[in-house]
Design an enzyme around this catalytic site. Structure first.
Site, PDB file in Angstrom:
ATOM      1  N   GLU A  18       0.828  -1.209   0.000  1.00 14.30           N
ATOM      2  CA  GLU A  18       0.000   0.000   0.000  1.00 14.30           C
ATOM      3  C   GLU A  18       0.860   1.256   0.000  1.00 14.30           C
ATOM      4  O   GLU A  18       0.840   2.073   0.926  1.00 14.30           O
ATOM      5  CB  GLU A  18      -0.948  -0.014   1.203  1.00 14.30           C
ATOM      6  CG  GLU A  18      -1.925  -1.173   1.127  1.00 14.30           C
ATOM      7  CD  GLU A  18      -3.065  -1.100   2.131  1.00 14.30           C
ATOM      8  OE1 GLU A  18      -2.857  -0.544   3.216  1.00 14.30           O
ATOM      9  OE2 GLU A  18      -4.165  -1.599   1.819  1.00 14.30           O
ATOM     10  N   GLU A  36      -5.515  -8.346  -1.234  1.00 13.23           N
ATOM     11  CA  GLU A  36      -6.173  -8.226   0.075  1.00 13.23           C
ATOM     12  C   GLU A  36      -7.648  -7.977  -0.168  1.00 13.23           C
ATOM     13  O   GLU A  36      -8.009  -7.179  -1.039  1.00 13.23           O
ATOM     14  CB  GLU A  36      -5.622  -7.054   0.897  1.00 13.23           C
ATOM     15  CG  GLU A  36      -4.252  -7.273   1.462  1.00 13.23           C
ATOM     16  CD  GLU A  36      -3.808  -6.164   2.405  1.00 13.23           C
ATOM     17  OE1 GLU A  36      -4.680  -5.542   3.045  1.00 13.23           O
ATOM     18  OE2 GLU A  36      -2.597  -5.933   2.478  1.00 13.23           O
TER      19      GLU A  36
HETATM   20  C1  BG6 Z   1      -4.508  -3.031   4.606  1.00 13.86           C
HETATM   21  C2  BG6 Z   1      -3.154  -3.434   5.089  1.00 13.86           C
HETATM   22  O1  BG6 Z   1      -4.611  -1.661   4.770  1.00 13.86           O
HETATM   23  O2  BG6 Z   1      -5.633  -3.431   5.279  1.00 13.86           O
HETATM   24  C3  BG6 Z   1      -3.133  -4.528   6.124  1.00 13.86           C
HETATM   25  O3  BG6 Z   1      -2.267  -3.741   4.043  1.00 13.86           O
HETATM   26  C4  BG6 Z   1      -4.331  -4.364   7.033  1.00 13.86           C
HETATM   27  O4  BG6 Z   1      -1.905  -4.480   6.760  1.00 13.86           O
HETATM   28  C5  BG6 Z   1      -5.602  -4.486   6.210  1.00 13.86           C
HETATM   29  O5  BG6 Z   1      -4.334  -5.249   8.091  1.00 13.86           O
HETATM   30  C6  BG6 Z   1      -6.899  -4.440   6.993  1.00 13.86           C
HETATM   31  O6  BG6 Z   1      -6.937  -3.321   7.814  1.00 13.86           O
HETATM   32  P1  BG6 Z   1      -7.195  -3.468   9.361  1.00 13.86           P
HETATM   33  O7  BG6 Z   1      -7.009  -2.107   9.906  1.00 13.86           O
HETATM   34  O8  BG6 Z   1      -8.563  -3.975   9.507  1.00 13.86           O
HETATM   35  O9  BG6 Z   1      -6.178  -4.427   9.850  1.00 13.86           O
END
Ligand code: BG6
Length: 489
Positions: free
Chosen positions: A198, A388
Site C-alpha cells: 500500500e 487483500e
Molecule cells: C490493509 C493493510 O490496509 O488493510 C493490512 O495492508 C491491514 O496491513 C488491512 O491489516 C486491513 O486493515 P485493518 O485495519 O482492519 O487491519
C-alpha cells in the site's frame, strides 16, 4: 469464461501483524513494535521516552518524534505486534492448514529488521535468512507459490529514529541492499515480489486529516517519492539479474464514487481517485508522474524539481503486474450536509446509501470490485492481482466451532464479482484474501477484528493459547478453490 485454470487462489498476511517473535532470532525492533493497541474508537499511538526521562505518545498517522526523544515501549500499554499470532513458532502448522484449503499462493512479508536489524548493518542476520528459507521451503513442499511483500509496515526502528527514515534519500540505498540480499538468497524459491505494501499509505494522512497541514502532507509526498525511486531501482535490478522474477506494485484500493450526479461531485471524485490511487499506479506501472500530480504539488507548496529529478529511474523500473487491496468503497461530495462514513477514527469519505457497512464502518461493495478491476485493466493493461480483501468481524467461539456465515456471504459476493470481471475481459491472475488466519489489525491493533478462515485463540490483551481452529468459512473456501470458483454455495 471463468477463472483461468492456473489461477492463484490463496491468502495474505504480513510479518508485523502475524509473525511475532519480535525480539527473537536476532531481529531488531520495528516501528510497529512501539505502536500501542487500540479500538475502532480510539487511535493507536507510537510511544517514546524524552531525553529528560519523561514519556510521551503521538498519533501513528503523521506524528513527529520530539527532539532528543527515543522510541520506547512503556509500562501500562499493550503492544500487540510483538506476538502477532505467532507465525514464527507455528509456521509449519499454519502452512499445513493453508495447504488443506488448497492454497496455490501465499502472500507474506519479510520483516526487514529480521534481515538487517538496524537497516544499515554491514551483514545480514543469518538466523533471519534461515527462518524465511525454511518458510519458503515449507510452502513449496505443498506446491504453494510465495508472493513476498518486501516492505509491509515494519521498517527498522533504528533507521526511522536515527537515520531519518524515508525523509532521507540514503534510505533508498539501504532498501536496495536489503533487496539485493533477499533476491540472491531466495532466487530459487520466490518468483513474485511486491516492492511496498500500500505504497499510497504514505499520503493517506492527506485523505484522513481534514485540511491536512502542509508540513504533514509534504513529509508524505517526500516519503512516497523516495519509495517510488527505491521500488523502480530494485525492479530494474531484478529484471537485469533475475529475469524469472515478476515484480509488482501494491496499492491500497481507494475506490470512490461521486455521491450525487452533481457535476461538481463527479469532479471531486475524479480528483480523489487521482490523488489517492492513480497517482501511485501511474508512476509504478507507466513509469512517470501523471499530469495531475502537479495539482497536488502546487496544493501543498511542493517543489516540482524534487519529483522530476528521478525521471529516468522511474521510467526504467516499471512493474510487471498491478496488485491492490480491496475492502470497501466510499463516496466523495461537495455537499456540506452529507454524512461521513467509517467508524471511529478511520473515516475516509461519505456514506453510500446503497451499500451495507461492517461493524468497523467499512462500506461493503462487491460491485465496486468488478468496477475497479475493469477500470484498472483499462488503464494499465497488465495482469492484476487482488492481494487483500475480506471482512473484519467479531467471531464467536463455541465448543471449538466458529460459525461465520457473514464472512462466507462477503467472500462469495466478491468471488462472483471477480468472475464477472474476468468475463468482462480483465486479466486477473490471483486472489489472496487478507488475514487468511486471524492476526492483529493494522488500523486498530485489535484481535477482535478478525478476517481469518482460521481462528486463533488470542484476545486484545494478548491472552490466549494461540491454538488454531477451522471456521465454517475454512470449509467454504476449500470448496471454492477445489471447484476453481464455481461452487460457491
Ligand atoms: C490493509 C493493510 O490496509 O488493510 C493490512 O495492508 C491491514 O496491513 C488491512 O491489516 C486491513 O486493515 P485493518 O485495519 O482492519 O487491519
Amino acid at each position: 469464461m471463468s477463472f483461468p485454470k492456473n489461477f492463484y487462489w490463496g491468502g495474505a498476511t504480513a510479518a508485523n501483524q502475524y509473525e511475532g517473535g519480535w525480539n527473537e532470532g536476532g531481529r531488531g525492533p520495528a516501528m510497529t513494535d512501539v505502536t500501542t493497541g487500540a479500538t475502532k474508537d480510539t487511535p493507536r499511538y507510537v510511544t517514546y521516552k524524552n531525553a529528560d526521562g519523561t514519556t510521551g505518545k503521538m498519533s501513528m498517522f503523521g506524528g513527529t518524534l520530539p527532539e532528543g526523544a527515543e522510541y520506547a515501549c512503556l509500562d501500562g500499554y499493550y503492544y500487540p505486534n510483538h506476538i502477532g499470532t505467532d507465525f514464527y513458532h507455528h509456521y509449519k502448522e499454519d502452512i499445513a492448514l493453508f495447504a488443506q484449503m488448497g492454497f496455490k499462493m501465499f502472500r507474506m512479508s519479510i520483516s526487514w529488521p529480521r534481515i538487517y536489524p538496524n537497516g544499515n548493518d554491514e551483514k545480514p542476520n543469518q538466523e533471519g535468512l534461515d527462518f524465511y528459507r525454511s518458510v519458503f521451503e515449507e510452502l513449496h513442499k505443498y506446491g504453494i507459490e510465495p508472493l513476498v511483500t518486501i516492505s509491509h509496515y515494519d521498517d527498522p526502528l533504528y533507521m526511522e529514529e536515527k537515520l531519518g527514515g524515508w525523509q532521507n534519500r540514503e534510505t533508498i540505498g539501504l532498501y536496495e541492499k536489503y533487496c539485493h540480499t533477499i533476491f540472491e538468497e531466495y532466487k530459487d524459491l520466490v518468483k513474485y515480489w511486491l516492492t511496498f505494501n500500500e505504497i499510497n499509505s504514505a499520503i493517506m494522512a492527506v485523505s484522513f486529516i481534514p485540511n491536512c497541514p502542509d508540513e504533514i502532507a509534504k513529509k508524505g509526498y517526500i516519503k512516497l517519492h523516495n519509495q517510488f525511486v527505491a521500488s523502480a531501482k530494485v525492479v530494474k535490478y531484478a529484471h537485469e539479474h533475475y529475469p524469472q522474477f515478476k515484480m509488482g506494485c501494491m496499492i491500497a484500493g481507494m475506490i470512490s464514487y461521486p455521491l450525487t450526479c452533481d457535476p461538481k461531485d463527479v469532479l471531486a471524485n475524479q480528483h480523489h481517485m487521482q490523488d489517492s490511487f492513480y497517482y501511485c499506479g501511474d508512476v509504478q506501472v507507466r513509469g512517470a508522474y501523471p499530469g495531475f500530480a502537479r495539482k497536488s504539488w502546487k496544493k501543498y507548496n511542493l517543489d516540482p524539481g524534487f519529483f522530476e529529478q528521478d525521471k529516468d529511474v522511474l521510467k526504467e523500473g516499471k512493474v510487471d503486474f498491478f496488485s491492490y487491496s480491496y475492502y470497501a468503497t466510499s463516496c466523495e461530495t461537495t455537499h456540506k450536509e452529507a454524512k461521513r462514513d467509517g467508524a471511529g477514527n478511520m473515516s475516509m469519505g461519505y456514506k453510500n446509501g446503497y451499500i451495507q457497512y461492517s461493524e468497523w464502518g467499512w462500506g461493503m461493495d462487491p460491485d465496486g470490485l468488478r468496477y475497479s478491476l475493469n477500470e484498472l485493466y483499462d488503464r494499465y493493461q497488465v495482469p492484476l492481482m487482488v492481494v487483500e480483501n475480506g471482512l473484519g468481524a467479531i467471531d464467536v467461539f463455541e465448543d471449538g466451532k466458529i460459525h461465520d456465515p457473514y464472512r462466507i456471504d462477503y467472500m462469495k459476493a466478491h468471488v462472483k464479482a471477480m468472475k464477472e470481471a474476468i468475463e468482462d475481459g480483465v486479466d486477473l491472475i490471483a486472489y489472496t484474501p487478507w488475514g487468511c488466519i486471524d492476526l492483529v489489525s493494522a488500523g486498530t491493533g485489535e484481535m477482535r477484528k478478525r478476517y481469518g478462515f482460521i481462528y486463533v485463540d488470542m484476545d486484545d490483551e494478548g491472552k490466549g493459547t494461540l491454538n488454531r481452529y477451522r471456521k465454517d468459512s475454512f470449509y467454504w473456501y476449500e470448496k471454492c478453490i477445489k471447484s476453481n470458483g464455481e461452487d460457491l454455495d
